[in-house]
Design an enzyme around this catalytic site. Structure first.
Site, PDB file in Angstrom:
ATOM      1  N   ASP A 155       0.208  -7.593   1.391  1.00 43.23           N
ATOM      2  CA  ASP A 155       0.745  -6.201   1.398  1.00 43.23           C
ATOM      3  C   ASP A 155       1.872  -6.140   1.727  1.00 43.23           C
ATOM      4  OD1 ASP A 155       0.057  -3.361   1.478  1.00 43.23           O
ATOM      5  OD2 ASP A 155      -0.093  -3.493   3.773  1.00 43.23           O
ATOM      6  N   SER A 211       4.578   2.494   7.958  1.00 40.93           N
ATOM      7  CA  SER A 211       4.147   1.370   7.177  1.00 40.93           C
ATOM      8  C   SER A 211       5.462   0.905   6.492  1.00 40.93           C
ATOM      9  CB  SER A 211       3.072   1.676   6.285  1.00 40.93           C
ATOM     10  OG  SER A 211       1.797   1.872   6.804  1.00 40.93           O
ATOM     11  N   HIS A 233       0.875  -1.171   0.018  1.00 43.04           N
ATOM     12  CA  HIS A 233       0.062  -0.045   0.009  1.00 43.04           C
ATOM     13  C   HIS A 233       0.947   1.161   0.022  1.00 43.04           C
ATOM     14  CE1 HIS A 233       0.299  -0.243   4.622  1.00 43.04           C
ATOM     15  NE2 HIS A 233       0.355   0.965   4.313  1.00 43.04           N
TER      16      HIS A 233
END
Length: 470
Positions: free
Chosen positions: A145, A219, A115
């Site tokens: 992911d 992230s 992402h």
């Protein structure tokens, strides 16, 4: 307590925590962390920090929306907006920032989240010493992911060793490293708060939950143990405001490594499949199957010519283990199979008619597997749980005609007992209380008004499921 005494007290408490962690071989603390009067994570971080990078993404150009109001000259002059021609010449390019982890210094491989880099036009990796490199996206996997980048660095890089995340336990100390809110090289610490979390939106999930602060920008960053080994890739937070509230999630290193290895070797991820449709074994289903367990996966359908079919797995089998690892629910079964490569052999432990069995299956590539009576009023002729539904034979226009035997649900009244039980129009009931049926007369015989509990095996479209009706 004086400030000096207070400082000594907290230093003593931290020393005790570190010593407790050191007593666990799986979370052993490097000796340098205990040296001197001030126990510190700094010696470990000196080794780990250079391997965690900042990932800066430039998105594809986006035109402003074509709003008729924007064409009004007065409106544009009042708000000092450029004319439409200028706007087209200089479209906006959204940027995003995340984190990444170098896992192969020689080849320049960097792990991050899918992402973070999806829809990227340009990706730049910035090291902690401010060197910057254009990065190439080698491959990514939206279902976990995970994304793999590669940089061509002239000088030496530092990589993080990958630990066995199966050794993690709730309570182990961990450290999160990343670039939250654009702040470079930020470190937070905490413990493993939970394991095996799922339901966050990925198809394959086995998240580590931690209270080490994870915020936007973290992230793709590293979750490390006290040895400085990678145990997870920080991926998500649970928050009502967008800020950290002590519930963060990281993808465990074993899952990451499985995906990374495939992408690094082939540029893509190939999923394995067993070829079953299943559902979680609930206490009600366990009672209906006369089982004394409440964890596992009930096989509702076995796909034709699939590895499961060739291995001899049957409908109503309950899968309890794969390669000796316990399977508690369908999510765990999906991980146990889908994160393997096609062609791998697995041992599946199951229960059939109350007896334990083991079968061996060779997994297939997911891409190779694709799942005249008149309708009668239920009235008082069938169990109360079927009230509101009508049934009939399988006709030639039904997609399952010739494939299965059973009875079709013709109609289900809204808010009826049958609707509350989960029946839908076009469902095909193939068995009742583990007895196969092929016509409406058998339905009436096995699901009469005096039957208090019904275990229905239902084919629905390409899938199948069991419904327990009381």
């Amino acid at each position: 307590m004086t400030p000096t005494a207070s400082s000594r007290f907290f230093a003593l408490v931290f020393s005790c925590l570190i010593l407790l962690a050191a007593s666990n071989a799986q979370a052993a603390v490097p000796s340098g962390m205990l040296a001197g009067d001030n126990p510190s994570l700094a010696p470990m971080l000196d080794e780990a920090l250079p391997a965690v990078v900042n990932v800066v993404v430039t998105g594809k150009p986006q035109q402003m929306p074509d709003n008729p109001l924007f064409n009004d000259p007065f409106f544009r002059r009042f708000f000092d907006m450029p004319d439409q021609q200028q706007q087209r010449r200089a479209p906006r390019q959204p940027t995003a920032a995340g984190s990444g982890v170098i896992v192969d210094a020689g080849k320049g491989y960097v792990l991050t989240n899918h992402h973070v880099v999806k829809d990227a036009e340009k990706i730049v990796v910035r090291l902690n010493d401010n060197r910057e490199y254009d990065a190439e996206l080698i491959g990514d996997d939206p279902e976990t992911d995970i994304a793999v980048l590669q940089i061509d660095a002239d000088d030496s890089l530092t990589e993080l060793p990958i630990a066995d995340s199966d050794n993690l336990r709730v309570g182990d100390f961990v450290v999160a490293i990343g670039n939250p809110f654009g702040l470079r090289q930020t470190v937070t610490s905490g413990i493993v708060s939970g394991l095996g979390r799922h339901g966050l939106g990925n198809r394959y999930e086995d998240f580590i939950q931690t209270d080490a602060s994870i915020n936007p920008g973290n992230s793709g960053g590293a979750l490390v143990n006290l040895k400085g080994e990678l145990v997870g890739i920080n991926s998500a937070i649970l928050s009502r405001t967008g800020g950290n509230i002590g519930i963060g999630f990281a993808i465990p290193s074993n899952l990451v490594n499985s995906v990374y290895t495939q992408i690094a070797e082939t540029g893509e991820v190939q999923r394995a499949r067993l070829g079953v449709v299943g559902q979680n074994l609930t206490s009600d289903l366990a009672s209906a199957f006369d089982l004394d367990i409440t964890q596992g996966v009930v096989v509702a359908q076995v796909m034709d010519d699939s590895p499961a079919a060739r291995a001899g797995i049957e409908e109503r089998d309950v899968i309890t283990h794969v390669n000796g690892k316990k399977i508690n629910d369908f999510s765990e079964l999906a991980n146990a199979i889908g994160l393997r490569s096609p062609g791998e052999k697995v041992t599946v432990s199951l229960i059939r008619n109350g007896k334990k069995r083991e079968v061996k299956a060779t997994l297939a590539n997911a891409q190779d597997l694709a799942a005249t009576d008149t309708a009668g009023d239920t009235g008082t002729d069938l169990a109360p749980g079927l009230e509101g539904a009508t049934f009939g034979p399988i006709t030639e226009d039904n997609p399952l005609a010739g494939e299965v035997e059973g009875v079709v649900v013709k109609n289900v009244e809204r808010a009826s007992a049958a609707a509350r039980a989960g029946l839908r129009p076009d469902d095909v009931i193939t068995s009742i209380n583990r007895q196969p049926i092929s016509d409406v007369s058998q339905l009436s015989e096995l699901a009469g008004p005096d039957v208090k509990q019904l275990l229905l095996h239902v084919r629905r479209g390409n899938g199948a499921l069991f419904l327990l009706i009381r």
